[in-house]
Design a protein around this motif. Structure first.
Motif, mmCIF file in Angstrom:
data_model
loop_
_atom_site.group_PDB
_atom_site.id
_atom_site.type_symbol
_atom_site.label_atom_id
_atom_site.label_comp_id
_atom_site.label_asym_id
_atom_site.label_seq_id
_atom_site.Cartn_x
_atom_site.Cartn_y
_atom_site.Cartn_z
ATOM 1 N N MET A 26 -23.214 22.590 3.906
ATOM 2 C CA MET A 26 -23.192 22.590 2.450
ATOM 3 C C MET A 26 -24.504 22.015 1.894
ATOM 4 O O MET A 26 -25.074 22.551 0.940
ATOM 5 C CB MET A 26 -22.000 21.789 1.935
ATOM 6 C CG MET A 26 -21.838 21.895 0.425
ATOM 7 S SD MET A 26 -20.408 21.017 -0.183
ATOM 8 C CE MET A 26 -20.937 19.341 0.033
ATOM 9 N N ILE A 27 -24.989 20.942 2.513
ATOM 10 C CA ILE A 27 -26.256 20.348 2.072
ATOM 11 C C ILE A 27 -27.397 21.353 2.236
ATOM 12 O O ILE A 27 -28.230 21.521 1.336
ATOM 13 C CB ILE A 27 -26.539 19.044 2.839
ATOM 14 C CG1 ILE A 27 -25.563 17.959 2.390
ATOM 15 C CG2 ILE A 27 -27.986 18.583 2.646
ATOM 16 C CD1 ILE A 27 -25.583 16.715 3.254
ATOM 17 N N ALA A 28 -27.430 22.025 3.377
ATOM 18 C CA ALA A 28 -28.473 23.035 3.608
ATOM 19 C C ALA A 28 -28.362 24.175 2.600
ATOM 20 O O ALA A 28 -29.379 24.653 2.075
ATOM 21 C CB ALA A 28 -28.371 23.578 5.038
ATOM 22 N N ASN A 29 -27.141 24.583 2.308
ATOM 23 C CA ASN A 29 -26.913 25.656 1.342
ATOM 24 C C ASN A 29 -27.384 25.246 -0.051
ATOM 25 O O ASN A 29 -28.057 26.016 -0.737
ATOM 26 C CB ASN A 29 -25.432 26.025 1.333
ATOM 27 C CG ASN A 29 -25.138 27.237 0.486
ATOM 28 O OD1 ASN A 29 -25.964 27.729 -0.254
ATOM 29 N ND2 ASN A 29 -23.920 27.726 0.601
ATOM 30 N N GLU A 49 -21.149 30.512 -4.478
ATOM 31 C CA GLU A 49 -19.747 30.546 -4.073
ATOM 32 C C GLU A 49 -19.552 29.935 -2.685
ATOM 33 O O GLU A 49 -18.553 29.269 -2.435
ATOM 34 C CB GLU A 49 -19.208 31.974 -4.106
ATOM 35 C CG GLU A 49 -19.013 32.487 -5.511
ATOM 36 C CD GLU A 49 -18.417 33.880 -5.556
ATOM 37 O OE1 GLU A 49 -18.107 34.453 -4.484
ATOM 38 O OE2 GLU A 49 -18.257 34.403 -6.672
ATOM 39 N N LEU A 50 -20.521 30.145 -1.799
ATOM 40 C CA LEU A 50 -20.436 29.547 -0.469
ATOM 41 C C LEU A 50 -20.438 28.022 -0.550
ATOM 42 O O LEU A 50 -19.737 27.358 0.222
ATOM 43 C CB LEU A 50 -21.579 30.046 0.410
ATOM 44 C CG LEU A 50 -21.539 29.611 1.870
ATOM 45 C CD1 LEU A 50 -20.252 30.098 2.548
ATOM 46 C CD2 LEU A 50 -22.771 30.134 2.605
ATOM 47 N N GLU A 51 -21.175 27.466 -1.513
ATOM 48 C CA GLU A 51 -21.147 26.014 -1.721
ATOM 49 C C GLU A 51 -19.719 25.557 -2.026
ATOM 50 O O GLU A 51 -19.243 24.570 -1.464
ATOM 51 C CB GLU A 51 -22.045 25.618 -2.897
ATOM 52 C CG GLU A 51 -23.511 25.767 -2.657
ATOM 53 C CD GLU A 51 -24.324 25.621 -3.932
ATOM 54 O OE1 GLU A 51 -23.837 25.003 -4.914
ATOM 55 O OE2 GLU A 51 -25.463 26.114 -3.957
ATOM 56 N N PHE A 55 -17.377 23.224 0.399
ATOM 57 C CA PHE A 55 -16.845 21.963 -0.120
ATOM 58 C C PHE A 55 -15.321 21.940 -0.018
ATOM 59 O O PHE A 55 -14.733 20.933 0.384
ATOM 60 C CB PHE A 55 -17.280 21.739 -1.572
ATOM 61 C CG PHE A 55 -16.710 20.483 -2.151
ATOM 62 C CD1 PHE A 55 -17.240 19.249 -1.817
ATOM 63 C CD2 PHE A 55 -15.627 20.534 -3.016
ATOM 64 C CE1 PHE A 55 -16.703 18.074 -2.334
ATOM 65 C CE2 PHE A 55 -15.077 19.372 -3.528
ATOM 66 C CZ PHE A 55 -15.622 18.134 -3.200
ATOM 67 N N ALA A 56 -14.678 23.048 -0.381
ATOM 68 C CA ALA A 56 -13.212 23.118 -0.319
ATOM 69 C C ALA A 56 -12.723 22.912 1.110
ATOM 70 O O ALA A 56 -11.780 22.153 1.340
ATOM 71 C CB ALA A 56 -12.726 24.464 -0.862
ATOM 72 N N TRP A 134 -9.886 35.644 1.012
ATOM 73 C CA TRP A 134 -8.774 35.173 1.835
ATOM 74 C C TRP A 134 -9.214 34.105 2.833
ATOM 75 O O TRP A 134 -8.416 33.272 3.246
ATOM 76 C CB TRP A 134 -8.103 36.334 2.582
ATOM 77 C CG TRP A 134 -8.981 37.016 3.576
ATOM 78 C CD1 TRP A 134 -9.805 38.080 3.360
ATOM 79 C CD2 TRP A 134 -9.144 36.660 4.954
ATOM 80 N NE1 TRP A 134 -10.471 38.415 4.515
ATOM 81 C CE2 TRP A 134 -10.077 37.559 5.508
ATOM 82 C CE3 TRP A 134 -8.597 35.682 5.769
ATOM 83 C CZ2 TRP A 134 -10.476 37.509 6.832
ATOM 84 C CZ3 TRP A 134 -8.995 35.632 7.098
ATOM 85 C CH2 TRP A 134 -9.919 36.535 7.614
ATOM 86 N N ILE A 135 -10.494 34.099 3.185
ATOM 87 C CA ILE A 135 -10.983 33.101 4.142
ATOM 88 C C ILE A 135 -10.851 31.702 3.554
ATOM 89 O O ILE A 135 -10.313 30.802 4.194
ATOM 90 C CB ILE A 135 -12.433 33.401 4.564
ATOM 91 C CG1 ILE A 135 -12.498 34.733 5.321
ATOM 92 C CG2 ILE A 135 -12.999 32.263 5.415
ATOM 93 C CD1 ILE A 135 -13.899 35.224 5.608
ATOM 94 N N VAL A 136 -11.315 31.527 2.333
ATOM 95 C CA VAL A 136 -11.221 30.201 1.729
ATOM 96 C C VAL A 136 -9.776 29.870 1.363
ATOM 97 O O VAL A 136 -9.352 28.714 1.440
ATOM 98 C CB VAL A 136 -12.174 30.037 0.523
ATOM 99 C CG1 VAL A 136 -11.678 30.794 -0.696
ATOM 100 C CG2 VAL A 136 -12.368 28.568 0.197
#
Length: 180
Positions: A26-29, A49-51, A55-56, A134-136
């Motif tokens: 997440m930090i790298a993103n 959105e990947l962040e 995080f979630a 669906w992944i998250v």
């Protein structure tokens, strides 16, 4: 019982390491996203959105690790002065009567929530967003399963405290305190 505690402890420790990896990702993103936005004027909805997704996942999986390590928030005004056996009774009661029912409820509804997203092929509503929501969403029931394991760890550890058996992990900090 010690074997079960060791196995559960190892599983949840691996989960804690996964949370550390998710934090680094997440930090790298975020670093990449900030550099691209402010130096190259390039915004990626998918990266934003990947962040949120990282995080979630880190937060949801971290709940089980935090519970296992006895690092969760509690009101310690009365708890700190109690004996180890009183603390064990409170921990068992809280786990069985409060934590386990809500966790099983979240698992039950979270499974359908994730399955629905998978069935309909749900993706981001934003152009350039991530395609597989669906992944998250599947993190919710999966994290609930790990939380059930952590609750089981708390219950077994505290039963050992009540029986006067030396326990693994963080609960050793209670062993030299007074009796019930």
């Amino acid at each position: 019982m010690n074997t079960s505690l060791k196995i559960i402890s190892k599983i949840i420790d691996i989960l804690g390491n996964l949370c550390s990896l998710l934090m680094l990702l997440m930090i790298a993103n975020v670093f990449y996203d900030v550099i691209m936005r402010y130096f190259f004027n390039d915004v990626s909805i998918g990266m934003q959105e990947l962040e949120w997704h990282l995080f979630a996942a880190m937060f949801m999986f971290g709940i089980a690790y935090t519970l296992k390590e006895d690092a969760h928030v509690r009101v310690d005004i009365f708890y700190d002065v109690m004996s180890a056996k009183k603390k064990a009774v409170i921990n068992i009661f809280g786990s069985v009567a409060l934590a386990l029912p809500i966790t099983l409820l979240i698992l039950y509804y979270g499974y359908d929530y994730a399955l629905e997203a998978y069935s309909m092929g749900e993706g981001s509503g934003d152009p350039g967003g991530l395609p597989h929501r669906w992944i998250v969403r599947s993190v919710i029931p999966l994290a609930s399963c790990f939380l059930v394991l952590a609750i089981l760890h708390v219950i077994l550890s505290n039963i050992q405290i009540l029986r006067g058996i030396p326990t693994l992990g963080v609960h050793n900090k209670y062993k030299n305190q007074g009796e019930l």
